[in-house]
Every structure is written in C-alpha cells, then in structure tokens.
Scaffold this motif. Structure first.
Motif, short mmCIF file in Angstrom:
data_model
loop_
_atom_site.label_atom_id
_atom_site.label_comp_id
_atom_site.label_asym_id
_atom_site.label_seq_id
_atom_site.Cartn_x
_atom_site.Cartn_y
_atom_site.Cartn_z
N SER A 10 49.63 2.48 11.87
CA SER A 10 48.73 1.39 11.48
C SER A 10 47.82 1.91 10.38
O SER A 10 47.56 3.12 10.27
N ALA A 11 47.31 1.01 9.58
CA ALA A 11 46.55 1.41 8.38
C ALA A 11 45.33 2.25 8.72
O ALA A 11 44.94 3.14 7.95
N ASP A 12 44.71 2.01 9.89
CA ASP A 12 43.51 2.78 10.25
C ASP A 12 43.84 4.24 10.55
O ASP A 12 42.94 5.09 10.54
N ILE A 18 46.84 2.11 -0.30
CA ILE A 18 47.19 1.74 1.07
C ILE A 18 46.11 0.86 1.69
O ILE A 18 46.40 -0.17 2.31
N ILE A 19 44.85 1.25 1.50
CA ILE A 19 43.76 0.46 2.08
C ILE A 19 43.59 -0.85 1.32
O ILE A 19 43.40 -1.92 1.93
N LYS A 20 43.65 -0.81 0.01
CA LYS A 20 43.51 -2.04 -0.77
C LYS A 20 44.64 -3.03 -0.46
O LYS A 20 44.42 -4.23 -0.45
N GLY A 21 45.83 -2.50 -0.19
CA GLY A 21 46.97 -3.37 0.06
C GLY A 21 47.04 -3.89 1.48
O GLY A 21 47.45 -5.03 1.70
N THR A 57 38.43 -4.85 4.21
CA THR A 57 37.78 -3.57 4.46
C THR A 57 37.54 -2.83 3.16
O THR A 57 36.47 -2.27 2.92
N SER A 58 38.56 -2.79 2.32
CA SER A 58 38.45 -2.09 1.05
C SER A 58 37.31 -2.67 0.21
O SER A 58 36.53 -1.94 -0.39
N LYS A 59 37.21 -3.98 0.18
CA LYS A 59 36.16 -4.63 -0.62
C LYS A 59 34.77 -4.39 -0.03
O LYS A 59 33.85 -3.96 -0.73
N ALA A 60 34.60 -4.67 1.27
CA ALA A 60 33.28 -4.59 1.89
C ALA A 60 32.81 -3.15 2.01
O ALA A 60 31.67 -2.82 1.65
#
Length: 398
Positions: free
Chosen positions: A181-183, A241-244, A249-252
C-alpha cells in the motif's frame, strides 16, 4: 503546528485458523494442536487492536488510553518470533499460508486495502502503527516546558528510528513486498521519517529560544537544520508514487511542509541578521532582513493554501490547527518588518552602503540535533526477548 500521522486500521479477523492449517500442511516439526495456545494468543492480540483500540485513522487518544502502543509492540514481537520459527513471510504458492487473508487500510485513506497471505506484511502494518503512535505521543508533550521539549524530541526520534527500520529492514530485502500500500512505500515512509526528524528539530529550536541568553548564531543554525529537514520531507511528499496514489496527501502535506520549511528559513535569516548586527555588518543585516521578510510573506501564502486543502480534503491534521502556524509566521514577520524599517532608515541616513543581493548571502550552516547518532535505538519492546511470556518455544528456530 505539529503534524499528526494517521493510523492503519483493519477488521477483526481470526488469524489462528488459517495459520493452524499452514502449520499442519507445511511444518514438519509440529502440529497445530501443539501451538494452539500461541496461535490463539496471536489472534487475541490482533483483535484487541483492530476491533478495540485502533478503529479509525485518527483515534490516537483513545488508542493510547487503551494501551494500543504496548499491544502493538507485543504483537509485533510475537509476529517476529513466528517468523523466526518459519512462519510464511511471502505470498508464495508453495510455502505460503493459502487461507490467510491479512488486510489493512492505507493510513492516508486514498486506496483500497491490500490483501496479503504472510505475516511479514502484518508485522509491517503493526510497526507502522507503533511509529505513528510514538509520533503522536510526542505531539502531546507540553513543549513550553523543559521536560516536555526533551520528551518530545526523544519520542520524535524514536518514531523516526521506527519508520527507518520499517523502510530498510521490513519493506526492503529478499522478502520485500513489491507492491505494498502507498503508506508503506519507500517515499511515504521516508516522508514520515523526516517529518518526525523535522518536528524533533523544531523542539530543539524551542529549547534554544528558552535559554536565558539568546544565542542568535546557534539559533540560526538550528533553524536552518529544521528548514532543511522539513524541505526533505517536502521532497518525499512530491515523489511520483505519493503524487499518483495519494493525491490529496501529497497536496496537503506538501503545502504544510513547505510552509514550515520557509518559516524556519525565515527564522534562520532573522537570527543571522542579529549576528550581523552585533558584528556591525549592517549591509548584510539588511539583506538578511529583506530575505526573512520575503520568506514570511511566502510562508503566509502557503499556509492559506494549506488551510483550504485541509478543509476541502481532510487530508491533514495538526496540533493547534492552521491558526497556530499562521500566528507564528505573522509574529515573526512583525518583528522582522519593524527592524527592517529601522535598518533601511539607518542605511539611507548613515551608512549609505550597497545592500548585497540575496543570492550572494553566505548560507547559514545547519546544526542538526536529530542526526542518526543522536536518535534512540529501536524500542526494546519490539524484541521477542522482551516478551514476559515467550511464544512458539516448541518450534525450532530456522
């Protein structure tokens, strides 16, 4: 002003039954009846966490009250001992636990849960929660006091150590999960690690500002290190990976981290301007004041964006909310602006000096209080040797 990292959650699940089947079909040394109590213990620990103390991404306070951190550590140590005794560490069709279905939500709530059939992934998810709870406890310390700042630094350091161990020892290596998972991806774990390092450095700055005498040269270096740590966390938050996969989350997180990084850059320049003033380097003082003032304006802009993103997506939570951070920035701007007006007037009427360009200013050398050698080791409670009641002692180690 301090970021609170969300928790991973899972549903109640009887882990003992599928593991018992795996023991009977794959382990030549023992039968499931001989380790029945140990398997029940594993299942009980898991369900105590998933159906009791950790039920939502932001239930930190209730989780701590329910001894979730201690239970997570004990469960992790038991899982590690199970691995040491040969329990499956990968989704392998030949040796894996075919009936095991372990599932945890992504802490940042932007992905569907990942399902795995091995206990190493379970161990990784539990260790993430250990780190997130360690970090949360740091945010609850009263950093207006000496003991509170010291405790917060230690807890942030412990959380950073745990996140680093999770990234380098569990999510990497021969048994690594190729699509977690991304986290649990490397950039997200690195972001979490550096958030804790940065917030620990912030506590170091607060400690230095509370000394009887303001040592501006030291404060400038500590602030510069905080700015660098926040900026490194920012860079990881903008990883593809996080932006996609974690867009909100990436923005905030990115907006918040950029805001605080710029704030500490402004603080570094302000303190260094005081050093210049003491050294009668008035042109350099004014140049740094101008730079600090510009940084404050930029930080206020990004803070406004963070508030908008937070209210629209709910992707970020901080202690004190956005108001506390905006107040800190505005307070610094008021101090910087007042001195800048005086310095501009003095230069115009007395010194008549040419003011250096910002790009020609010597960079403030950072002094990190959160360097690797200064961090606490991995918590002893994560070691199977710490278990008051050993587990799987009837199975030979591999």
């Amino acid at each position: 002003m301090l970021l609170i990292l969300p928790l991973k959650t899972s549903k109640r699940y009887d882990i003992s039954t599928p593991l018992a089947k795996w023991v009977d079909s794959s382990n030549p040394y023992i039968t499931s009846d001989q380790v029945k109590d140990d398997l029940v213990r594993l299942s009980s620990l898991r369900n105590c966490l998933t159906a009791g103390s950790i039920t939502t991404s932001y239930c930190h306070s209730a989780a701590i009250a329910g001894r979730a951190l201690e239970d997570c550590m004990e469960y992790y140590a038991c899982l590690l001992e199970a691995e040491n005794r040969g329990f499956p560490t990968a989704d392998d069709a030949m040796v894996g636990a075919k009936d095991l279905k372990i599932s945890w939500t992504c802490a940042f709530s932007e992905e569907e849960p990942v399902v795995r059939k091995n206990i190493r992934y379970e161990r990784a998810c539990v260790l993430y929660n250990v780190a997130a709870l360690q970090s949360y406890l740091a945010t609850t310390e009263d950093i207006s006091t000496k003991d509170g700042r010291s405790n917060a630094m230690k807890r942030f350091g412990a959380a950073a150590t745990t996140f680093r161990h999770l990234r380098t020892d569990l999510m990497d290596g021969p048994s690594k999960d190729t699509d977690p998972s991304a986290d649990l991806s490397a950039p997200c774990l690195s972001m979490c690690e550096y958030i804790n390092l940065a917030q620990g450095q912030m506590c170091a700055y607060e400690a230095a500002t509370n000394r009887p005498t303001q040592l501006h040269g030291l404060l400038a270096k500590i602030a510069a290190a905080a700015a660098d740590l926040y900026n490194t966390a920012l860079e990881y938050s903008q990883d593809p990976i996080i932006k996609g996969r974690l867009t909100n989350t990436s923005k905030a997180f990115g907006s918040h981290l950029k805001t605080v990084s710029i704030l500490f850059r402004a603080r570094a320049e302000w303190h260094q301007s005081r050093v210049c003033h003491a050294d009668h380097a008035y042109p350099m003082e004014l140049a740094r004041l101008r730079f600090a003032d510009t940084c404050c304006d930029e930080a206020l802009k990004y803070q406004a964006e963070t508030v908008t993103l937070s209210s629209s997506t709910g992707a970020i939570r901080t202690t004190g909310g956005g108001v506390a951070l905006a107040r800190e920035i505005q307070h610094l701007k008021n101090i910087v602006s007042a001195r800048k007006v005086e310095a501009e007037k003095e230069n115009k009427e007395i010194y008549l000096e040419t003011i250096p360009d910002v790009k020609d200013l010597e960079k403030v050398v950072p002094a990190s209080m959160m360097a690797p050698e200064k961090l606490p080791p991995l918590a002893e409670g994560l070691d199977p040797n710490s278990l008051q009641r050993p587990i799987f002692g009837s199975i030979p180690k591999i």
